[in-house]
Write a protein that holds these residues in place. Structure first.
Motif, PDB file in Angstrom:
ATOM      1  N   THR A   1       1.511  -5.041   3.934  1.00 24.49           N
ATOM      2  CA  THR A   1       1.227  -3.642   4.905  1.00 24.49           C
ATOM      3  C   THR A   1       0.574  -2.532   3.888  1.00 24.49           C
ATOM      4  O   THR A   1       1.163  -2.260   2.754  1.00 24.49           O
ATOM      5  CB  THR A   1       2.410  -3.324   5.352  1.00 24.49           C
ATOM      6  N   VAL A   2      -0.591  -1.728   4.273  1.00 20.35           N
ATOM      7  CA  VAL A   2      -0.981  -1.061   3.321  1.00 20.35           C
ATOM      8  C   VAL A   2      -0.795   0.225   4.079  1.00 20.35           C
ATOM      9  O   VAL A   2      -1.268   0.540   5.098  1.00 20.35           O
ATOM     10  CB  VAL A   2      -2.608  -1.192   3.315  1.00 20.35           C
ATOM     11  N   ARG A   3      -0.100   1.331   3.123  1.00 16.80           N
ATOM     12  CA  ARG A   3      -0.028   2.479   3.700  1.00 16.80           C
ATOM     13  C   ARG A   3      -1.187   3.379   3.214  1.00 16.80           C
ATOM     14  O   ARG A   3      -1.383   3.490   1.953  1.00 16.80           O
ATOM     15  CB  ARG A   3       1.259   3.088   3.245  1.00 16.80           C
TER      16      ARG A   3
ATOM     17  N   THR B   1      -6.606  -7.157  -2.519  1.00 17.64           N
ATOM     18  CA  THR B   1      -7.340  -6.801  -3.603  1.00 17.64           C
ATOM     19  C   THR B   1      -7.898  -5.644  -3.472  1.00 17.64           C
ATOM     20  O   THR B   1      -8.593  -5.283  -2.478  1.00 17.64           O
ATOM     21  CB  THR B   1      -8.133  -8.025  -3.884  1.00 17.64           C
ATOM     22  N   GLY B   2      -8.002  -4.615  -4.587  1.00  9.63           N
ATOM     23  CA  GLY B   2      -8.365  -3.427  -4.507  1.00  9.63           C
ATOM     24  C   GLY B   2      -8.216  -2.578  -3.352  1.00  9.63           C
ATOM     25  O   GLY B   2      -9.116  -1.867  -2.893  1.00  9.63           O
ATOM     26  N   TYR B   3      -7.012  -2.599  -2.843  1.00 11.00           N
ATOM     27  CA  TYR B   3      -6.990  -1.975  -1.306  1.00 11.00           C
ATOM     28  C   TYR B   3      -7.088  -0.245  -1.719  1.00 11.00           C
ATOM     29  O   TYR B   3      -7.539   0.334  -0.627  1.00 11.00           O
ATOM     30  CB  TYR B   3      -5.427  -2.264  -1.098  1.00 11.00           C
ATOM     31  N   GLU B   4      -6.798   0.214  -2.964  1.00 15.93           N
ATOM     32  CA  GLU B   4      -6.988   1.520  -2.968  1.00 15.93           C
ATOM     33  C   GLU B   4      -8.344   2.170  -2.797  1.00 15.93           C
ATOM     34  O   GLU B   4      -8.780   3.027  -1.719  1.00 15.93           O
ATOM     35  CB  GLU B   4      -6.407   2.233  -4.264  1.00 15.93           C
TER      36      GLU B   4
ATOM     37  N   ARG C   1      -4.472   8.502  -0.587  1.00 14.14           N
ATOM     38  CA  ARG C   1      -3.481   8.013  -1.616  1.00 14.14           C
ATOM     39  C   ARG C   1      -3.003   6.687  -0.688  1.00 14.14           C
ATOM     40  O   ARG C   1      -2.708   6.749   0.301  1.00 14.14           O
ATOM     41  CB  ARG C   1      -2.172   8.845  -1.732  1.00 14.14           C
ATOM     42  N   SER C   2      -3.063   5.552  -1.462  1.00  9.90           N
ATOM     43  CA  SER C   2      -2.690   4.302  -0.862  1.00  9.90           C
ATOM     44  C   SER C   2      -1.654   3.853  -1.708  1.00  9.90           C
ATOM     45  O   SER C   2      -1.441   3.814  -2.975  1.00  9.90           O
ATOM     46  CB  SER C   2      -3.944   3.142  -0.560  1.00  9.90           C
ATOM     47  N   SER C   3      -0.824   2.813  -0.762  1.00 11.95           N
ATOM     48  CA  SER C   3       0.089   1.878  -1.455  1.00 11.95           C
ATOM     49  C   SER C   3       0.672   0.966  -0.627  1.00 11.95           C
ATOM     50  O   SER C   3      -0.066   0.714   0.415  1.00 11.95           O
ATOM     51  CB  SER C   3       1.475   2.817  -1.636  1.00 11.95           C
TER      52      SER C   3
END
Length: 406
Positions: free
Chosen positions: A96-98, A67-70, A88-90
């Motif tokens: 897995t969060v990049r 939740t709200g990873y960016e 920049r996040s995805s």
């Protein structure tokens, strides 16, 4: 009417779509779409991936709460190394969060600090956070090699097509269609803001081959129809080319659908499950390129070829002769129909002349003789077939090929 019957009608000429006559409409549609993509290309610009710009890449595995990873990733890097503005996040694979950011100042210490901050933010062990530095030189080298490959490809294709079709105008029309597909695909990436990675560049080059293949198939049918039209003087150059498009239309649609289905499936899985990565970038470029390549081979390449060749003296002479024959044939058909209409409008109670009465009697006698011959032929056929059914050995029917033996 089914799709198969529709395709059969197009191939035989029973049904025709005037692609060549409406080429200005296709040009206008293509120009509008290209204008939109060029707005994205020169307005928003190409969103180059990390491989082209350089920077740092982090992958946080085993995240239970995304939740709200960016915002969380940006805050973690901002607080630890001051790099929260260009983050920049995805999500990749669901857990897995990049995280991508510009190059960090401080080298290894900054990398370790960033990894620790991300591990703490997403509540995972520090060893589950992988970090790497990516330099822009590799992406630049890929771009240079891709442009070199594109140039060599276009030169070779031009020579092969000019030799195979014995005219440089077919090669020019095919190259215009190729550039149309390439500009549209890259512009669509820019307009939508999709990231261009080395996998996307590979996809751009791959669609050129597909577009060229579809165009060559249509051009080959154009050449076949034009050779036949010149031999029998039945169609103008544009009519022969238009029939070639109609004859290959169903094949082009079927080929495109078969190619788009698996690519589309990979695209859906990439968006829904896998997230950004090589597979998604490649499938996205292929999907857009295959669709626009089918459009250009039908609506751009062949109409442009006709427009280029209609001004040739040989084509003009051929078209003039064919149109003269078509007008003469149309006039003869019209005159025949008018004669039939005049004969049908004559009064039924008008007394016939002696000559007409004799002709009618003669025709009636001929009809009677023809009817009698038909009746005798049918009787003989029935007799032969009946004999074939009754001639048998031991009561078993015998094949007609054995009649001669009896």
């Amino acid at each position: 009417m089914g799709f198969a019957q529709f395709g059969n009608d197009l191939y035989t000429g029973r049904r025709q779509v005037d692609f060549i006559g409406r080429r200005k409409i296709w040009y206008l549609v293509s120009a509008v779409l290209l204008a939109l993509t060029l707005v994205g290309l020169f307005g928003r610009g190409i969103n180059l991936g990390l491989e082209f710009t350089g920077g740092t890449d982090f992958r946080v595995a085993g995240v239970s709460d995304t939740t709200g990873y960016e915002e969380r990733a940006s805050d973690a890097l901002s607080d630890s190394v001051g790099a929260g503005e260009a983050v920049r996040s995805s999500i990749i694979g669901g857990d897995t969060v990049r995280v991508q950011a510009a190059s960090l100042e401080g080298g290894t210490q900054a990398m370790d600090a960033a990894r620790g901050a991300l591990a703490e933010e997403f509540d995972v062990p520090a060893q589950d956070v992988a970090g790497s530095l990516v330099g822009p030189s590799w992406g630049q080298e890929v771009s240079q090699k891709a442009l070199m490959a594109l140039g060599v490809f276009l030169v070779l294709v031009s020579g092969v097509l000019a030799l195979y079709f014995r005219t440089w105008k077919m090669a020019l029309a095919a190259l215009v269609a190729l550039l149309h597909d390439l500009i549209f695909t890259v512009g669509a990436f820019a307009l939508a803001g999709f990231e261009v990675s080395p996998a996307s560049v590979i996809g751009f080059l791959t669609i050129l081959g597909y577009s060229l293949y579809d165009t060559v198939v249509v051009f080959d049918k154009v050449r076949e129809n034009v050779d036949d039209a010149r031999k029998h003087k039945t169609k103008t150059y544009s009519q022969a080319a238009n029939m070639a498009i109609n004859q290959t239309l169903v094949r082009s649609i079927n080929t495109s659908v078969v190619a788009l289905l698996p690519v589309g499936a990979i695209l859906v899985v990439g968006f829904a499950k896998l997230g950004p990565g090589t597979l998604l970038d490649l499938s996205l470029a292929l999907f857009i390129g295959i669709a626009v390549g089918t459009f250009s081979s039908i609506f751009i390449a062949t109409p442009l070829l006709v427009q280029l060749r209609e001004g040739e003296a040989e084509i003009k002479a051929h078209d003039a002769e064919v149109r003269q024959r078509q007008r003469a044939r149309a006039a003869a058909i019209l005159a025949r129909r008018q004669e039939q209409g005049t004969a049908a409008e004559e009064p039924a109670d008008q007394p016939a002349s002696a000559e007409e009465t004799g002709q009618d009697a003669e025709e009636t006698g001929q009809d009677a003789e023809e009817t009698e011959r038909t009746r005798r032929g049918r009787a003989l056929t029935d007799e032969v077939e009946g004999a074939g059914r009754t001639i048998a050995g031991g009561g078993r029917p015998r094949h007609p090929s054995a009649w001669a033996g009896n």
